[in-house]
Write a protein that holds these residues in place. Structure first.
Motif, short mmCIF file in Angstrom:
data_model
loop_
_atom_site.label_atom_id
_atom_site.label_comp_id
_atom_site.label_asym_id
_atom_site.label_seq_id
_atom_site.Cartn_x
_atom_site.Cartn_y
_atom_site.Cartn_z
N LEU A 197 1.02 -1.23 0.07
CA LEU A 197 -0.02 -0.11 -0.02
C LEU A 197 0.84 1.27 -0.12
O LEU A 197 0.33 2.23 -0.61
CB LEU A 197 -1.05 -0.02 1.12
N LEU A 198 1.99 1.32 0.86
CA LEU A 198 2.86 2.35 0.79
C LEU A 198 3.53 2.68 -0.65
O LEU A 198 3.99 3.63 -0.93
CB LEU A 198 4.11 2.16 1.84
N ASN A 199 3.50 1.77 -1.47
CA ASN A 199 4.22 1.81 -2.51
C ASN A 199 3.26 1.49 -3.71
O ASN A 199 3.78 1.29 -5.16
CB ASN A 199 5.26 0.58 -2.91
N GLY A 200 2.01 1.79 -3.55
CA GLY A 200 1.03 1.97 -4.76
C GLY A 200 0.40 0.80 -5.36
O GLY A 200 -0.30 0.67 -6.23
N VAL A 201 0.73 -0.54 -4.49
CA VAL A 201 0.07 -1.70 -4.62
C VAL A 201 -1.36 -1.95 -4.08
O VAL A 201 -1.50 -2.10 -2.83
CB VAL A 201 0.99 -3.08 -4.29
N TYR A 202 -2.44 -1.70 -4.67
CA TYR A 202 -3.72 -1.68 -4.09
C TYR A 202 -4.57 -2.70 -4.38
O TYR A 202 -4.42 -3.42 -5.31
CB TYR A 202 -4.36 -0.11 -4.60
N PRO A 203 -5.45 -2.86 -3.57
CA PRO A 203 -6.39 -4.09 -3.77
C PRO A 203 -7.20 -4.56 -5.14
O PRO A 203 -7.48 -3.22 -5.59
CB PRO A 203 -7.71 -4.10 -2.56
N LYS A 204 -7.03 -5.56 -5.71
CA LYS A 204 -7.68 -5.72 -6.92
C LYS A 204 -8.18 -7.06 -6.69
O LYS A 204 -8.39 -7.86 -5.75
CB LYS A 204 -6.54 -6.06 -7.97
N VAL A 205 -9.19 -7.32 -8.08
CA VAL A 205 -9.83 -8.54 -7.74
C VAL A 205 -8.99 -9.75 -7.87
O VAL A 205 -9.36 -10.98 -7.23
CB VAL A 205 -10.88 -8.87 -9.12
N ALA A 206 -7.72 -9.57 -8.46
CA ALA A 206 -6.75 -10.69 -8.35
C ALA A 206 -6.30 -11.18 -7.00
O ALA A 206 -5.87 -12.30 -7.04
CB ALA A 206 -5.61 -10.54 -9.53
N TRP A 207 -6.54 -10.29 -6.17
CA TRP A 207 -6.07 -10.66 -4.78
C TRP A 207 -6.77 -11.86 -4.26
O TRP A 207 -6.17 -12.62 -3.36
CB TRP A 207 -6.41 -9.39 -3.61
N PHE A 208 -8.07 -12.24 -4.57
CA PHE A 208 -8.73 -13.35 -4.32
C PHE A 208 -7.99 -14.74 -4.63
O PHE A 208 -8.15 -15.51 -4.01
CB PHE A 208 -10.08 -13.17 -4.66
#
Length: 269
Positions: A136-147
């Protein structure tokens, strides 16, 4: 196949005591240390800092990989690796360390490697929280692929159970095996894509295909694809098929050896 089914039945029937013993082992391992269980989390964080300074700052000069900074890219891959490495090595020596205990009580020996897997889960979850925070600190935000990480987590546990039942039996039969396994795991750390991306034009294509057959690479790359949103597991059907065939083969061979020699474990040790 019957032995594999018996193996899973023993795991399910012993799930309660597996979690109780794993909690006890977590507390007993560090009870004589001033920081106690904090070392479960401090040690991997110190290692991450060293690898980032050497490979991220020193060798790569902070250059991004796959569109993200080296630190989040590395942490996403190194978190499951730390867990798999410890669970593999701990599981391999689980039987000859505890077989005398289970010989005196009604408890399936096949659950001993699983206890080691469960006991390492607490540090894994902490590392995953740290991974998300760094992302999150480096711009990696939640996506559908996280599941998708749920699938790779399940695949990782299946791999570790298969390795645990196989390695723990071989370690009893051949006592030098655990030492050899430690050396193999050190080598796999550098060829599993944990610290650098070898899927580049600078590597020969046959060499890349050979390294991709490594089941640890499948898990590490899968976690990265999940959190970075760069792909899905069905995009690589051949690697997925190879991974599950490897796991199934280990389960067949490991469970056969386990039930063949289980009655002689105490004598062999």
């Amino acid at each position: 196949m019957k032995e594999v089914m018996t193996l899973f039945k023993e795991q399910v029937s012993s799930i309660g005591i597996i979690f109780r013993i794993s909690r006890y082992e977590d507390q007993a391992s560090y009870q004589s240390h001033y920081l106690g269980l904090m070392w479960e989390y401090l040690y991997p964080l110190i290692q991450i800092g060293i690898y980032w300074l050497v490979f991220g700052v020193g060798l790569k000069h902070g250059q991004p990989i796959s569109g993200v900074g080296y630190l989040p890219w590395m942490v996403i891959g190194i978190s499951p690796w730390f867990f798999m490495n410890r669970a593999t090595l701990d599981g391999s020596k689980s039987i000859y360390q505890r077989v005398n205990m289970v010989a005196k009580m009604k408890f399936p020996v096949s659950a001993l490697p699983t206890i080691k897997i469960v006991s390492n889960l607490s540090s894994f979850w902490t590392m995953m929280v740290f991974t998300i925070f760094i992302g999150l600190l480096n711009g990696v935000y939640p996506k559908v692929a996280w599941f998708q990480w749920i699938y790779y987590f399940f695949a990782m546990i299946c791999l570790l159970v298969a390795l645990g039942i196989f390695n723990s039996c071989i370690s009893v039969l051949v006592r030098d095996y655990h030492i050899l396994l430690q050396s193999v795991m050190r080598m796999l750390f550098y060829v599993s894509g944990v610290l650098f991306n070898f899927v580049t034009p600078s590597f020969p294509t046959p060499f890349i295909h050979l390294l991709e057959l490594n089941p640890y690479y499948y898990i590490v790359a899968g976690f990265r694809e999940s959190f970075l949103g760069t792909g899905w597991f069905w995009d690589k059907p051949l690697l997925t098929l190879e991974f599950w065939l490897f796991v199934f083969f280990l389960l067949l061979v490991g469970s056969h050896l386990h039930y063949k020699f289980r009655s002689r474990f105490v004598d062999l040790i």
